[in-house]
Scaffold this motif. Structure first.
Motif, PDB file in Angstrom:
ATOM      1  N   GLU A 293       0.821  -1.223   0.000  1.00 57.46           N
ATOM      2  CA  GLU A 293       0.000   0.000   0.000  1.00 57.46           C
ATOM      3  C   GLU A 293       0.852   1.270   0.000  1.00 57.46           C
ATOM      4  O   GLU A 293       0.349   2.361  -0.157  1.00 57.46           O
ATOM      5  N   LYS A 294       2.174   1.131   0.136  1.00 55.66           N
ATOM      6  CA  LYS A 294       3.042   2.315   0.118  1.00 55.66           C
ATOM      7  C   LYS A 294       3.392   2.722  -1.317  1.00 55.66           C
ATOM      8  O   LYS A 294       4.559   2.822  -1.697  1.00 55.66           O
ATOM      9  N   GLY A 295       2.354   2.907  -2.095  1.00 52.29           N
ATOM     10  CA  GLY A 295       2.544   3.229  -3.504  1.00 52.29           C
ATOM     11  C   GLY A 295       3.396   4.465  -3.733  1.00 52.29           C
ATOM     12  O   GLY A 295       4.199   4.530  -4.668  1.00 52.29           O
ATOM     13  N   GLU A 296       3.254   5.448  -2.841  1.00 53.89           N
ATOM     14  CA  GLU A 296       3.975   6.709  -3.071  1.00 53.89           C
ATOM     15  C   GLU A 296       5.488   6.509  -2.911  1.00 53.89           C
ATOM     16  O   GLU A 296       6.293   7.140  -3.595  1.00 53.89           O
ATOM     17  N   MET A 297       5.873   5.564  -2.006  1.00 52.65           N
ATOM     18  CA  MET A 297       7.298   5.288  -1.840  1.00 52.65           C
ATOM     19  C   MET A 297       7.857   4.579  -3.075  1.00 52.65           C
ATOM     20  O   MET A 297       8.984   4.801  -3.497  1.00 52.65           O
ATOM     21  N   LEU A 298       7.040   3.713  -3.649  1.00 59.77           N
ATOM     22  CA  LEU A 298       7.460   3.000  -4.854  1.00 59.77           C
ATOM     23  C   LEU A 298       7.653   3.994  -6.002  1.00 59.77           C
ATOM     24  O   LEU A 298       8.613   3.932  -6.765  1.00 59.77           O
ATOM     25  N   THR A 299       6.711   4.938  -6.084  1.00 61.72           N
ATOM     26  CA  THR A 299       6.818   5.973  -7.112  1.00 61.72           C
ATOM     27  C   THR A 299       8.113   6.758  -6.931  1.00 61.72           C
ATOM     28  O   THR A 299       8.841   7.014  -7.894  1.00 61.72           O
ATOM     29  N   LEU A 300       8.405   7.117  -5.683  1.00 57.80           N
ATOM     30  CA  LEU A 300       9.621   7.876  -5.389  1.00 57.80           C
ATOM     31  C   LEU A 300      10.863   7.088  -5.829  1.00 57.80           C
ATOM     32  O   LEU A 300      11.793   7.629  -6.435  1.00 57.80           O
ATOM     33  N   LEU A 301      10.808   5.794  -5.532  1.00 61.23           N
ATOM     34  CA  LEU A 301      11.924   4.926  -5.876  1.00 61.23           C
ATOM     35  C   LEU A 301      12.155   4.917  -7.387  1.00 61.23           C
ATOM     36  O   LEU A 301      13.274   5.034  -7.879  1.00 61.23           O
ATOM     37  N   TYR A 302      11.071   4.798  -8.115  1.00 59.34           N
ATOM     38  CA  TYR A 302      11.174   4.768  -9.576  1.00 59.34           C
ATOM     39  C   TYR A 302      11.588   6.123 -10.125  1.00 59.34           C
ATOM     40  O   TYR A 302      12.320   6.230 -11.095  1.00 59.34           O
ATOM     41  N   ARG A 303      11.084   7.189  -9.458  1.00 60.94           N
ATOM     42  CA  ARG A 303      11.319   8.519 -10.006  1.00 60.94           C
ATOM     43  C   ARG A 303      12.770   8.961  -9.792  1.00 60.94           C
ATOM     44  O   ARG A 303      13.406   9.511 -10.675  1.00 60.94           O
ATOM     45  N   MET A 304      13.306   8.677  -8.611  1.00 59.88           N
ATOM     46  CA  MET A 304      14.629   9.204  -8.294  1.00 59.88           C
ATOM     47  C   MET A 304      15.720   8.142  -8.218  1.00 59.88           C
ATOM     48  O   MET A 304      16.896   8.461  -8.206  1.00 59.88           O
ATOM     49  N   GLY A 305      15.357   6.900  -8.134  1.00 60.93           N
ATOM     50  CA  GLY A 305      16.373   5.860  -8.020  1.00 60.93           C
ATOM     51  C   GLY A 305      16.312   4.933  -9.204  1.00 60.93           C
ATOM     52  O   GLY A 305      15.733   5.272 -10.234  1.00 60.93           O
ATOM     53  N   GLN A 306      16.923   3.786  -9.043  1.00 64.74           N
ATOM     54  CA  GLN A 306      16.836   2.802 -10.110  1.00 64.74           C
ATOM     55  C   GLN A 306      16.522   1.437  -9.509  1.00 64.74           C
ATOM     56  O   GLN A 306      17.263   0.937  -8.654  1.00 64.74           O
ATOM     57  N   VAL A 307      15.395   0.881  -9.919  1.00 65.67           N
ATOM     58  CA  VAL A 307      14.990  -0.420  -9.392  1.00 65.67           C
ATOM     59  C   VAL A 307      15.731  -1.501 -10.173  1.00 65.67           C
ATOM     60  O   VAL A 307      15.647  -1.564 -11.396  1.00 65.67           O
ATOM     61  N   LEU A 308      16.487  -2.318  -9.461  1.00 63.62           N
ATOM     62  CA  LEU A 308      17.272  -3.342 -10.145  1.00 63.62           C
ATOM     63  C   LEU A 308      16.550  -4.681 -10.161  1.00 63.62           C
ATOM     64  O   LEU A 308      16.625  -5.429 -11.122  1.00 63.62           O
ATOM     65  N   GLU A 309      15.858  -4.971  -9.037  1.00 62.44           N
ATOM     66  CA  GLU A 309      15.108  -6.225  -8.956  1.00 62.44           C
ATOM     67  C   GLU A 309      13.862  -5.964  -8.138  1.00 62.44           C
ATOM     68  O   GLU A 309      13.901  -5.186  -7.190  1.00 62.44           O
ATOM     69  N   MET A 310      12.785  -6.640  -8.489  1.00 61.02           N
ATOM     70  CA  MET A 310      11.577  -6.475  -7.678  1.00 61.02           C
ATOM     71  C   MET A 310      10.691  -7.688  -7.838  1.00 61.02           C
ATOM     72  O   MET A 310      10.474  -8.171  -8.943  1.00 61.02           O
ATOM     73  N   HIS A 311      10.205  -8.232  -6.720  1.00 59.61           N
ATOM     74  CA  HIS A 311       9.143  -9.222  -6.806  1.00 59.61           C
ATOM     75  C   HIS A 311       8.237  -9.071  -5.599  1.00 59.61           C
ATOM     76  O   HIS A 311       8.624  -8.525  -4.570  1.00 59.61           O
ATOM     77  N   SER A 312       6.991  -9.547  -5.738  1.00 62.77           N
ATOM     78  CA  SER A 312       6.088  -9.381  -4.600  1.00 62.77           C
ATOM     79  C   SER A 312       6.006 -10.678  -3.821  1.00 62.77           C
ATOM     80  O   SER A 312       6.151 -11.774  -4.374  1.00 62.77           O
ATOM     81  N   GLN A 313       5.797 -10.505  -2.498  1.00 60.90           N
ATOM     82  CA  GLN A 313       5.741 -11.646  -1.614  1.00 60.90           C
ATOM     83  C   GLN A 313       4.739 -11.276  -0.531  1.00 60.90           C
ATOM     84  O   GLN A 313       4.900 -10.266   0.136  1.00 60.90           O
TER      85      GLN A 313
END
Ligand SMILES: Nc1nc2c(ncn2[C@@H]2O[C@H](COP(=O)(O)OP(=O)(O)OP(=O)(O)O)[C@@H](O)[C@H]2O)c(=O)[nH]1
Ligand SMILES: [Mg+2]
Length: 442
Positions: free
Chosen positions: A387-407
């Motif tokens: 539910e922390k969608g805004e943090m994910l957006t921040l991560l994508y906007r300013m950082g670089q996501v190298l790996e991601m999976h949901s659990q």
């Protein structure tokens, strides 16, 4: 400007270039190639032909089980090509597929016209657009290499069917030289290019010593790379609605948010099936890409088959061994999109910045993202509640996501985060195995 030809006088080279040649385009497909891909490829061949100054008077396509080894086209279609060429008063035939020298020769004999392939056409455009000494030398090198592979003792047959598209060099040198002279010329060009490369290297080294981060604009031709350079730096680089308007690299300074200095380089665009002779010959120009700290991959968001183009660019990046450099995706020309396509694209390219060099939209966001990429960054393992969608957006906007999976109800993410944002993710750090190494800018 077009001047009227004066009667009784030789047409000047300039006039010859502005009188357009009439071209028939041909595509022969075999195997698993889809209809859509053929159409898209032919559309692109048409813009290439027009960029080279030709007028397309007819298009012919054939799908076969396998290509005819002698002429690619089958007998029936070959006859059709002859008829169409006659009735449209065509000057040349351009194949979308690569032709072997003997196929080219057979086709020229059958049709009685000059026949060239996509590679020769692209080389021709490059020849017309090369302005700098280095650009000219590189194009000539690519053309000579191409020639060399097609010299099978057929003397100066090229001149038999006239000059024009496919036979022009960056100077006015005719390309009818024999193998020995070609090899000698390649050697000289190699030496010249080495000197030019050295100068460029020295400049780059100086920047690296000063710790100034370098961004390199890459992308499909006509995506808006030069427009973006101009919008970000007021560089005044030539922008045109045609393919391969930029060949020479331009490097400009720019000040990013936080008063951070950087430089940005604009260079030659890529395309599907970019002739490998060109990639090889443009090594010194393309070194700018390989040595960049961050790539800005500019995508024309209004073009058809975006993913295919993006893949084509990525393939060239692999060939240049530049595929491990961090990338910021820039979806440009969004002024031409409706709301739905915007949303759809943002989903497909998470973290991409949507820009328009026309309206200025997204440019500030891009500057901020570029600044974030130049600060030193840390790799973090993050466990983020969904539910922390805004943090994910921040991560994508300013950082670089190298790996991601949901659990369960969490995303488990490995991402590079700018130092100044690390504290925002502290509550979500994944305890097991968070090796946080610092990723600096070279
Ligand atoms: N509508 C729209 N057109 C744009 C935008 N950005 C660039 N263009 C147009 O797209 C065309 C190509 O722009 P360039 O900047 O020359 O593209 P490039 O990627 O440098 O192209 P090459 O150097 O040929 O590889 C030009 O006609 C620009 O005016 C934009 O944001 N919106
Ligand atoms: Mg350009």
């Amino acid at each position: 400007m077009k001047r009227p030809a004066v009667e009784g006088m030789d047409q000047s080279e300039e006039e010859r270039r502005t009188t357009s040649e009439r071209a028939v385009l041909v595509s022969v497909r075999w195997g698993e190639v889809g209809e859509e891909e053929t159409v898209e490829s032919l559309r692109e061949l048409q813009s290439l032909a027009e960029t080279a100054g030709a007028e397309v008077v007819a298009v012919l396509a054939q799908t076969r089980q396998r290509p005819d080894p002698a002429t690619l086209l089958g007998r029936g279609k070959l006859e059709e090509l002859r008829l169409i060429s006659d009735s449209t008063d065509a000057d040349l035939v351009i194949f979308d597929q690569e032709l072997t020298p003997s196929q080219q020769r057979n086709l020229e004999n059958e049709v009685g016209l000059k026949v060239i392939d996509r590679t020769a056409l692209i080389l021709d455009i490059f020849a017309q657009h090369a302005h700098s000494k280095e650009g000219k030398a590189q194009v000539e090198m690519a053309q000579l290499r191409y020639q060399l592979t097609r010299l099978t003792g057929r003397g100066s047959e090229l001149s038999r069917l006239g000059g024009g598209i496919g036979t022009r060099g960056p100077g006015e040198t005719k390309l009818e030289v024999d193998r020995r002279r070609i090899n000698a010329r390649i050697k000289t060009l190699n030496r010249e290019l080495k000197d030019l490369t050295r100068v460029r290297r020295i400049k780059r080294k100086r920047r690296q010593r000063l710790g100034i981060p370098t961004f390199s604009l890459v992308g499909y031709t006509n995506a808006g790379k030069s427009s973006l350079l101009n919008a970000l730096t007021e560089a005044g680089v030539r922008v045109e609605d045609q393919l391969f308007s930029t060949l020479d690299p331009t490097t400009r300074r720019l000040i990013l948010p936080g008063n951070r200095q950087a430089v940005i380089t604009d260079t030659v665009g890529f395309i599907n099936h970019l002739p490998h002779q060109l990639v090889e010959a443009f090594k010194s120009t393309l070194e700018e890409v390989r040595e960049a700290d961050v790539l800005l991959h500019v995508i024309d968001a209004s073009a058809p088959h975006i993913d295919r183009r993006t893949r084509a660019v990525e393939r060239v990046l692999e060939e240049l061994q530049a595929d491990r450099i961090p990338v910021i995706y820039v979806l440009n020309k969004v002024d031409l999109l409706d709301e739905r396509s915007r949303e759809e694209l943002s989903k497909r390219y998470p973290g991409a910045v949507l820009t328009s060099t026309l309206t200025g939209e997204g440019l500030q966001e891009l500057r901020e993202k570029m600044a974030a990429f130049t600060s030193s960054r840390r790799a973090l393992h993050i466990r983020l509640p969904v539910e922390k969608g805004e943090m994910l957006t921040l991560l994508y906007r300013m950082g670089q996501v190298l790996e991601m999976h949901s659990q369960d109800n969490f995303y488990r993410i490995l991402a590079e985060v700018p130092e100044e944002l690390v504290h925002r993710f502290e509550p979500y750090l994944d305890d097991d195995g968070s090796e946080d190494y610092t990723v600096g800018v070279r």
